[in-house]
Motif scaffolding. Structure first.
Motif, PDB file in Angstrom:
ATOM      1  N   GLY A   1      29.960  21.438  31.550  1.00 52.62           N
ATOM      2  CA  GLY A   1      31.007  20.799  32.357  1.00 52.62           C
ATOM      3  C   GLY A   1      30.506  20.511  33.757  1.00 52.62           C
ATOM      4  N   LEU A   2      29.805  21.468  34.355  1.00 48.96           N
ATOM      5  CA  LEU A   2      29.296  21.281  35.716  1.00 48.96           C
ATOM      6  C   LEU A   2      28.206  20.211  35.729  1.00 48.96           C
ATOM      7  CD1 LEU A   2      29.109  24.931  37.048  1.00 48.96           C
ATOM      8  CD2 LEU A   2      30.738  23.176  37.678  1.00 48.96           C
TER       9      LEU A   2
ATOM     10  N   ARG B   1      37.442  29.987  45.300  1.00 43.78           N
ATOM     11  CA  ARG B   1      38.667  29.466  44.693  1.00 43.78           C
ATOM     12  C   ARG B   1      39.142  30.337  43.538  1.00 43.78           C
ATOM     13  NH1 ARG B   1      37.769  23.415  43.335  1.00 43.78           N
ATOM     14  NH2 ARG B   1      39.798  23.758  42.415  1.00 43.78           N
TER      15      ARG B   1
ATOM     16  N   GLU C   1      50.261  21.763  36.187  1.00 39.98           N
ATOM     17  CA  GLU C   1      50.119  20.329  36.444  1.00 39.98           C
ATOM     18  C   GLU C   1      51.187  19.860  37.436  1.00 39.98           C
ATOM     19  OE1 GLU C   1      49.593  17.833  33.027  1.00 39.98           O
ATOM     20  OE2 GLU C   1      50.138  16.024  34.152  1.00 39.98           O
TER      21      GLU C   1
ATOM     22  N   ILE D   1      36.845  28.228  32.909  1.00 38.50           N
ATOM     23  CA  ILE D   1      37.723  27.201  33.457  1.00 38.50           C
ATOM     24  C   ILE D   1      38.813  26.921  32.425  1.00 38.50           C
ATOM     25  CG2 ILE D   1      37.832  24.827  34.297  1.00 38.50           C
ATOM     26  CD1 ILE D   1      34.766  25.196  34.918  1.00 38.50           C
ATOM     27  N   PRO D   2      40.065  27.313  32.697  1.00 39.22           N
ATOM     28  CA  PRO D   2      41.119  27.078  31.708  1.00 39.22           C
ATOM     29  C   PRO D   2      41.407  25.587  31.560  1.00 39.22           C
ATOM     30  CG  PRO D   2      41.915  28.400  33.580  1.00 39.22           C
ATOM     31  CD  PRO D   2      40.566  27.901  33.945  1.00 39.22           C
TER      32      PRO D   2
ATOM     33  N   LEU E   1      43.041  15.886  39.387  1.00 37.06           N
ATOM     34  CA  LEU E   1      44.184  16.676  38.903  1.00 37.06           C
ATOM     35  C   LEU E   1      43.717  18.012  38.324  1.00 37.06           C
ATOM     36  CD1 LEU E   1      47.277  16.684  38.394  1.00 37.06           C
ATOM     37  CD2 LEU E   1      46.773  15.840  36.108  1.00 37.06           C
ATOM     38  N   GLU E   2      42.673  17.971  37.491  1.00 39.43           N
ATOM     39  CA  GLU E   2      42.152  19.211  36.896  1.00 39.43           C
ATOM     40  C   GLU E   2      41.662  20.162  37.978  1.00 39.43           C
ATOM     41  OE1 GLU E   2      39.753  18.597  33.010  1.00 39.43           O
ATOM     42  OE2 GLU E   2      39.778  16.682  34.035  1.00 39.43           O
ATOM     43  N   ASP E   3      41.023  19.582  39.011  1.00 41.47           N
ATOM     44  CA  ASP E   3      40.487  20.411  40.086  1.00 41.47           C
ATOM     45  C   ASP E   3      41.606  21.120  40.841  1.00 41.47           C
ATOM     46  OD1 ASP E   3      38.175  21.305  41.345  1.00 41.47           O
ATOM     47  OD2 ASP E   3      37.358  19.290  41.389  1.00 41.47           O
ATOM     48  N   VAL E   4      42.685  20.384  41.125  1.00 41.57           N
ATOM     49  CA  VAL E   4      43.778  20.977  41.906  1.00 41.57           C
ATOM     50  C   VAL E   4      44.562  21.961  41.029  1.00 41.57           C
ATOM     51  CG1 VAL E   4      45.830  20.479  43.290  1.00 41.57           C
ATOM     52  CG2 VAL E   4      43.876  18.956  43.398  1.00 41.57           C
ATOM     53  N   ALA E   5      44.646  21.660  39.725  1.00 45.93           N
ATOM     54  CA  ALA E   5      45.400  22.548  38.830  1.00 45.93           C
ATOM     55  C   ALA E   5      44.597  23.804  38.476  1.00 45.93           C
ATOM     56  CB  ALA E   5      45.770  21.799  37.551  1.00 45.93           C
ATOM     57  N   PHE E   6      43.303  23.831  38.845  1.00 48.77           N
ATOM     58  CA  PHE E   6      42.460  24.972  38.471  1.00 48.77           C
ATOM     59  C   PHE E   6      43.040  26.304  38.953  1.00 48.77           C
ATOM     60  CE2 PHE E   6      39.263  28.038  39.902  1.00 48.77           C
ATOM     61  CZ  PHE E   6      38.712  28.392  38.683  1.00 48.77           C
TER      62      PHE E   6
ATOM     63  N   THR F   1      34.947  15.796  28.915  1.00 53.35           N
ATOM     64  CA  THR F   1      35.715  17.030  29.162  1.00 53.35           C
ATOM     65  C   THR F   1      36.323  17.554  27.861  1.00 53.35           C
ATOM     66  OG1 THR F   1      37.510  15.565  29.758  1.00 53.35           O
ATOM     67  CG2 THR F   1      36.350  16.632  31.550  1.00 53.35           C
TER      68      THR F   1
ATOM     69  N   LEU G   1      43.572  22.243  31.205  1.00 48.12           N
ATOM     70  CA  LEU G   1      44.885  21.808  31.690  1.00 48.12           C
ATOM     71  C   LEU G   1      45.766  21.392  30.516  1.00 48.12           C
ATOM     72  CD1 LEU G   1      46.691  21.188  34.074  1.00 48.12           C
ATOM     73  CD2 LEU G   1      45.594  18.978  34.295  1.00 48.12           C
ATOM     74  N   ARG G   2      45.184  20.615  29.599  1.00 48.16           N
ATOM     75  CA  ARG G   2      45.963  20.181  28.425  1.00 48.16           C
ATOM     76  C   ARG G   2      45.191  20.541  27.163  1.00 48.16           C
ATOM     77  NH1 ARG G   2      46.156  14.641  31.293  1.00 48.16           N
ATOM     78  NH2 ARG G   2      47.767  15.004  32.847  1.00 48.16           N
TER      79      ARG G   2
ATOM     80  N   TYR H   1      28.013  17.618  33.920  1.00 50.05           N
ATOM     81  CA  TYR H   1      28.673  16.309  33.874  1.00 50.05           C
ATOM     82  C   TYR H   1      29.166  15.914  35.264  1.00 50.05           C
ATOM     83  CZ  TYR H   1      32.040  12.713  32.610  1.00 50.05           C
ATOM     84  OH  TYR H   1      32.737  11.545  32.535  1.00 50.05           O
ATOM     85  N   ARG H   2      29.808  16.873  35.960  1.00 49.07           N
ATOM     86  CA  ARG H   2      30.357  16.583  37.285  1.00 49.07           C
ATOM     87  C   ARG H   2      29.243  16.244  38.272  1.00 49.07           C
ATOM     88  NH1 ARG H   2      31.310  15.309  41.656  1.00 49.07           N
ATOM     89  NH2 ARG H   2      32.416  16.381  43.314  1.00 49.07           N
TER      90      ARG H   2
ATOM     91  N   ARG I   1      50.386  18.206  40.999  1.00 49.72           N
ATOM     92  CA  ARG I   1      50.866  16.867  41.366  1.00 49.72           C
ATOM     93  C   ARG I   1      51.687  16.916  42.649  1.00 49.72           C
ATOM     94  NH1 ARG I   1      49.723  12.799  38.036  1.00 49.72           N
ATOM     95  NH2 ARG I   1      49.228  13.297  35.873  1.00 49.72           N
TER      96      ARG I   1
ATOM     97  N   LEU J   1      35.399  19.963  39.104  1.00 48.56           N
ATOM     98  CA  LEU J   1      35.911  19.545  37.798  1.00 48.56           C
ATOM     99  C   LEU J   1      35.939  18.026  37.687  1.00 48.56           C
ATOM    100  CD1 LEU J   1      38.564  22.329  37.373  1.00 48.56           C
ATOM    101  CD2 LEU J   1      36.592  21.916  35.940  1.00 48.56           C
ATOM    102  N   PRO J   2      36.009  17.506  36.452  1.00 42.08           N
ATOM    103  CA  PRO J   2      35.830  16.063  36.272  1.00 42.08           C
ATOM    104  C   PRO J   2      36.897  15.188  36.939  1.00 42.08           C
ATOM    105  CG  PRO J   2      35.523  17.202  34.205  1.00 42.08           C
ATOM    106  CD  PRO J   2      36.066  18.205  35.171  1.00 42.08           C
TER     107      PRO J   2
ATOM    108  N   ASP K   1      43.973  11.032  38.581  1.00 43.70           N
ATOM    109  CA  ASP K   1      43.121  10.966  37.391  1.00 43.70           C
ATOM    110  C   ASP K   1      41.721  10.449  37.688  1.00 43.70           C
ATOM    111  OD1 ASP K   1      45.038  11.995  35.592  1.00 43.70           O
ATOM    112  OD2 ASP K   1      46.117  10.095  35.735  1.00 43.70           O
TER     113      ASP K   1
END
Lengths: 253, 253
Positions: free
Chosen positions: A154-155, A215, B119, A221-222, B101-106, A134, A224-225, A157-158, B123, B97-98, B136
């Motif tokens: 990214g997709l 969704r 985030e 895809i932004p 957390l990333e998926d829900v934060a999308f 990622t 997260l960190r 990989y998933r 959470r 998403l991988p 994670d």
């Protein structure tokens, strides 16, 4: 599957894993470029670049044995591709293996291909071992690669995991019906499985796209960190660039 | 939100897939805010097609769909998708998403929230659904039940007014079904659930719409439907067997 633990050293705290992913991707590209710029027979420079990569691997707390094991498959590929060079390239014959005669120019080419491939491949292995997939995708996005490419990566990989599971299920179902006895039948079976997987993947991609739209997905895809390039990463990148290109330059003096 | 105001209105929609038979042939229905509606019917009745119209993934060839008074169209799809959360039948199609957390934060990130706020919200949603421990983990490392809740979390994080669920208990064991049903019974959102699981429908919904060959053949309280055995049989449905876990007493509206 073995690729599930490819990034085993990404979570290991080290001076390398603290650097911005985009800096690490760029450093890898520069190391590969420096190796590609080396002229034939620049043995000290090839060794020098390999030592630089080894140093980075050690700094990333990656055991050299692991590096060697992961380096073997791509090196074998390079070996196979270049194995014919000593025979095919004309020059003074220096040795015979059975009916084949090896030329000096051919051996020089063969050694140089390996000598250039070694540091370049080692740098790539260190990169993917110490960087989460990622983060790699994010780095490519930071480096302004087209969004379609980074999103597709990214997709991929998933869904790689789901596709491999699906292929395993298809194989198991076929075996349970005693399919694939004999070489010809096995080939037919493999082709059938490939076709079925392709069809299923296509149908799945339509459903995934629909779910992404549902969704709110629009054009990317932004992260997260986000890990932007900081001063330390920039300095490390500058040092690697200077050393790698410096080594390549000495070969042309 | 008070029960009674029409939140979703479907007005005489017709839709046919290219090269296929008409999937919806003039479907009309209303869903009030706070209501819980089961959409039932045999395979190929048009349930999923109807659901896809509710958040603009399909647009009707004739007729219209209104969400909170807004006509669903290309131009309003973004707004209606924010109000109508869609949970697909297969969580693997929904989780792209991988990590969880990333998926829900999308969704919050995609709406422009900064990383830390997105985030925190992701959470909190995972905590609400009791799957924060899996934040994670990758989707393919979750159990079937967790994956279903994860798909739900990716939608609930946006706090939609309407939850549209396609077969939410499909392929779950008894424990997983109970977990999903219990969770949905406690949700304040308006629910539209397409399912073959009449036991789950009975535990969740007060009202049922039965579709057959793209036409609404029943729109009335669910308990009356469950007692109408000849009708159920005629339209390819089966009342829950006595030994099936039909769930706890129905939620009072």
């Amino acid at each position: 599957m073995s690729f599930r633990h490819l990034d085993r050293y990404a979570g290991v705290p080290s001076p390398v894993t603290r650097l911005a992913p985009s800096a690490r991707v760029l450093a890898t590209v520069v190391l590969a470029l420096a190796a590609a710029l080396l002229p034939l027979g620049a043995w000290p420079q090839m060794a020098g670049l390999t030592l630089v990569v080894l140093g980075i691997a050690v700094a990333a707390r990656m055991p050299v044995r692991v590096l060697a094991v992961r380096l073997a498959p791509p090196l074998v590929f390079v070996l196979l591709v270049s194995a014919a060079l000593p025979v095919l390239v004309p020059g003074t014959t220096v040795a015979h293996i059975g009916p084949l005669s090896l030329s000096d120019a051919g051996l020089l080419r063969f050694g140089s291909v390996l000598g250039r491939a070694l540091p370049a491949l080692a740098a790539a292995v260190v990169l993917v071992s110490t960087l989460r997939f990622t983060e790699l995708v994010q780095a490519l996005r930071d480096l302004r690669l087209p969004r379609a490419v980074t999103t597709a990566l990214g997709l991929a990989y998933r869904y790689l995991y789901i596709l491999t599971d699906e292929v395993e299920q298809l194989q198991r179902a076929a075996r349970s019906r005693n399919a694939g006895a004999g070489a010809a039948s096995r080939r037919r079976l493999l082709m059938g499985i490939a076709a079925a997987s392709l069809g299923r993947s296509f149908a799945r991609s339509e459903r995934v796209h629909q779910a992404m739209l549902a969704r709110g997905y629009r054009d990317g895809i932004p992260a997260l960190r986000p890990q932007p390039m900081d001063r330390r990463s920039l300095s490390a990148l500058a040092i690697v660039c200077a050393v790698a290109l410096g080594i390549a330059w000495t070969a042309h003096l | 939100m008070s029960v009674g105001r029409p939140l979703v209105e479907v007005r005489g929609i017709r839709y046919g897939y290219p090269g296929g038979a008409a999937a919806l042939q003039g479907v009309s229905l209303q869903v009030s805010a706070g209501e819980r509606l089961a959409v039932l019917g045999p395979n190929g009745a048009g349930k999923s097609t109807l659901l896809l119209h509710l958040n603009g993934l399909l647009l009707p060839a004739q007729g219209s769909v209104l969400v909170d008074g807004i006509v669903v169209s290309e131009a309003t799809a973004r707004e209606t998708r924010r109000r109508v959360g869609f949970v697909f039948q297969n969580p693997d199609d929904q989780l792209f998403l991988p990590t969880l957390l990333e998926d829900v934060a999308f969704a919050p990130l995609n709406d422009g929230q900064p990383g830390p706020a997105a985030e925190a919200r992701a959470r909190a949603t995972l905590r609400e659904l009791g799957i924060e421990h899996a934040a994670d983990r990758a989707a393919h490392h979750l159990s079937g039940g967790e994956r279903r809740l994860a798909a739900l979390a990716t939608v609930l994080v946006s706090r939609p007014d309407v939850l549209v669920l396609d077969e939410p208990t499909d392929a779950l064991d008894a424990r997983g079904r109970r977990r999903v049903v219990d969770l949905l019974r406690g949700r304040p959102e308006t629910l539209v659930v397409a399912t073959h699981d009449l036991a789950a429908a009975a535990a969740l919904c007060e009202r049922a719409v039965v579709l057959d060959e793209g036409v609404v053949v029943w729109d009335a309280p669910l308990d009356r439907l469950l007692a109408a055995h000849p009708f159920l049989e005629r339209h390819g449905l089966m009342a829950p067997l006595p030994d099936q876990p039909s769930g706890a007493p129905k939620r009072q509206a």
